[in-house]
Design an enzyme around this catalytic site. Structure first.
Site, PDB file in Angstrom:
ATOM      1  N   LYS A 134       0.781  -1.133  -0.107  1.00  0.00           N
ATOM      2  CA  LYS A 134      -0.039   0.013  -0.191  1.00  0.00           C
ATOM      3  C   LYS A 134       0.920   1.370   0.047  1.00  0.00           C
ATOM      4  O   LYS A 134       1.633   1.421   0.697  1.00  0.00           O
ATOM      5  CB  LYS A 134      -0.750  -0.171   1.179  1.00  0.00           C
ATOM      6  CG  LYS A 134      -2.146   0.895   1.068  1.00  0.00           C
ATOM      7  CD  LYS A 134      -3.334   0.818   1.939  1.00  0.00           C
ATOM      8  CE  LYS A 134      -3.075   0.495   3.423  1.00  0.00           C
ATOM      9  NZ  LYS A 134      -4.258   0.364   4.309  1.00  0.00           N
ATOM     10  N   ASP A 342      22.989 -19.811  45.918  1.00  0.00           N
ATOM     11  CA  ASP A 342      23.114 -21.401  45.861  1.00  0.00           C
ATOM     12  C   ASP A 342      24.845 -21.577  45.867  1.00  0.00           C
ATOM     13  O   ASP A 342      25.174 -21.977  44.617  1.00  0.00           O
ATOM     14  CB  ASP A 342      22.559 -21.533  44.498  1.00  0.00           C
ATOM     15  CG  ASP A 342      22.486 -23.144  44.163  1.00  0.00           C
ATOM     16  OD1 ASP A 342      22.698 -23.918  44.973  1.00  0.00           O
ATOM     17  OD2 ASP A 342      22.315 -23.306  42.951  1.00  0.00           O
ATOM     18  N   ASP A 344      26.535 -24.335  46.706  1.00  0.00           N
ATOM     19  CA  ASP A 344      27.060 -25.743  46.025  1.00  0.00           C
ATOM     20  C   ASP A 344      26.608 -25.861  44.649  1.00  0.00           C
ATOM     21  O   ASP A 344      26.660 -26.815  43.938  1.00  0.00           O
ATOM     22  CB  ASP A 344      26.446 -26.506  46.881  1.00  0.00           C
ATOM     23  CG  ASP A 344      24.924 -26.790  47.051  1.00  0.00           C
ATOM     24  OD1 ASP A 344      24.234 -26.210  46.166  1.00  0.00           O
ATOM     25  OD2 ASP A 344      24.654 -27.674  47.909  1.00  0.00           O
ATOM     26  N   ASP A 346      23.709 -26.505  43.469  1.00  0.00           N
ATOM     27  CA  ASP A 346      22.646 -27.681  43.084  1.00  0.00           C
ATOM     28  C   ASP A 346      21.099 -27.159  42.643  1.00  0.00           C
ATOM     29  O   ASP A 346      20.199 -27.961  42.372  1.00  0.00           O
ATOM     30  CB  ASP A 346      22.510 -28.419  44.209  1.00  0.00           C
ATOM     31  CG  ASP A 346      21.933 -28.028  45.403  1.00  0.00           C
ATOM     32  OD1 ASP A 346      21.613 -26.589  45.205  1.00  0.00           O
ATOM     33  OD2 ASP A 346      21.642 -28.711  46.324  1.00  0.00           O
ATOM     34  N   LYS A 371      13.451 -24.674  51.414  1.00  0.00           N
ATOM     35  CA  LYS A 371      14.382 -24.711  50.333  1.00  0.00           C
ATOM     36  C   LYS A 371      13.746 -23.613  49.204  1.00  0.00           C
ATOM     37  O   LYS A 371      12.367 -23.370  49.370  1.00  0.00           O
ATOM     38  CB  LYS A 371      14.117 -25.989  49.696  1.00  0.00           C
ATOM     39  CG  LYS A 371      14.928 -26.967  50.373  1.00  0.00           C
ATOM     40  CD  LYS A 371      14.703 -28.604  49.228  1.00  0.00           C
ATOM     41  CE  LYS A 371      15.171 -29.736  50.335  1.00  0.00           C
ATOM     42  NZ  LYS A 371      14.930 -30.852  49.689  1.00  0.00           N
TER      43      LYS A 371
END
Length: 391
Positions: A134, A342, A344, A346, A371
């Site tokens: 257009k 966090d 460690d 894991d 946790k």
């Protein structure tokens, strides 16, 4: 039988909307979009995902050094194509996608932008036969369309108010024109102070009828698509026109109205009319345009309006981009925070690992199991975390 069903028997009905749900409802053959329609659709909840994903992809493709202006500019084109692709999944015909109105007096830039849009459609597997580019019907826009048509890129010349524009488009081999019926009526009502024009006396209807008859008389293949309607009376008077692009509100009114719909425009009748052919070159075009006060005013007004609509869309996308980038920043911060605690690696933060206050840990530990998972932290901070798991 309602008026919409009867109209479909003699005219191709086009949906003038970017609202995919409205297109599904009225099942038109073709559809047209523009920045105003896309802006409206982009603010509807059901289309947020299209907008956000388009911005994210544009940002990713341009790289980290891209400015918000560059990202938004790319996203505007991609969003137009994204909505076009969605629409093409529903309709059997073509979708019109608009070139930046700010390029209306630049032939080369218009050609380049049109090629870019078509390449995006082709990359998505959509052929050129299903897309109309257009372009505003300036002299420069018409010349751009002439170049594009020779490349197999079909064009819809819009903001067409004067007979001279229509003749120039036909001679350029343009696929389709969109004369603006309602905007012509608006101008005459304001100019004359006359509140109403019966259908047959409507200046917009008279203009489109003249163009249609001229095209059919001299065998031009360019299609006439009446646009910008103010009421169904105008539509009724143009029954038989090649195409009519109609808003969802007027489509609904036609669907709700019964009675006989008579064909008003007919190529067989046009062929019998005594019409003089007009020779058109640039000098003639500019002379006729300058003499046509209505066409001159409405074309400029239309380009300004389309430009404003595009700028509004760009502003909207900038706000969306800022929100997305804000979410990304918060998500990154949350991910960094998770990794800090966090110890460690894991993927779980225990109370023993948590070095912050107990109150914050308790707030994040939604199920009180001692946790904090990535999901817990994401929920607490209002983001979604996708963390790589420790090996």
């Amino acid at each position: 039988m309602n008026l919409l069903e009867q109209l479909r028997q003699m005219t191709v009905v086009v949906a003038d909307t970017g609202d995919i749900l409205a297109i599904q409802k009225f099942t038109p053959r073709d559809a047209t979009t523009n920045p105003s329609l896309i802006t409206a659709a982009a603010q509807m909840k059901e289309y947020q995902s299209i907008v956000d994903e388009t911005l994210r992809q544009a940002k990713a493709d341009l790289g980290s050094g891209a400015t918000s202006r560059e990202i938004v500019s790319l996203a505007v084109d991609r969003l137009a194509v994204a909505f076009g692709l969605k629409i093409l999944q529903i309709i059997p015909g073509r979708v019109s996608t608009e070139v930046d109105a700010r390029l209306s007096y630049d032939t080369a830039a218009t050609v380049q932008k049109a090629r870019e849009l078509i390449s995006q459609y082709e990359a998505a597997g959509v052929g050129r036969d299903r897309v109309l580019i257009k372009i505003a019907a300036t002299w420069e826009g018409i010349r751009a369309a002439e170049i594009l048509e020779k490349e197999g890129i079909h064009c819809n010349l819009t903001l067409l108010f004067g007979f001279h524009q229509a003749v120039a488009c036909a001679e350029a081999g343009v696929t389709l024109i969109s004369p603006f019926v309602g905007r012509i009526l608006d101008w005459y009502k304001k100019k004359t102070g006359r509140a109403e024009y019966p259908g047959p006396e409507d200046p917009g209807v008279i203009s489109v009828t003249k163009i249609y008859n001229y095209y059919k008389k001299f065998g031009y293949p360019t299609e006439v698509m009446g646009a910008s309607f103010r009421n169904i009376g105008e539509i009724i008077e143009l029954a038989g026109c090649d195409l009519l692009t109609i808003s969802p509100a007027l489509l609904q009114e036609l669907q709700n109205t019964t009675g006989e719909l008579k064909r008003k425009l007919d190529p067989a009748i046009a062929a019998t009319l005594d019409i003089e052919k007009v020779a058109m070159d640039e000098a003639t075009f500019r002379k006729m345009h300058a003499a046509d006060e209505m066409a001159s005013e409405k074309l400029e007004e239309g380009i300004k309006g389309f430009t404003k609509a595009l700028e509004t869309l760009e502003d909207l996308l900038r706000r969306h981009l800022a929100r997305i980038e804000g979410e990304a920043t918060l998500t990154h911060a949350a991910e960094e925070l998770f990794h800090v605690y966090d110890l460690d690696g894991d993927g779980i933060i225990t109370r023993e690992e948590w070095l912050g206050t107990d109150a914050v840990f308790d707030a994040l530990d939604a199920n009180h199991d001692g946790k904090v998972t990535p999901e817990d932290m994401g929920a607490g901070l209002g983001v979604v975390l996708h963390l790589a798991q420790a090996k």
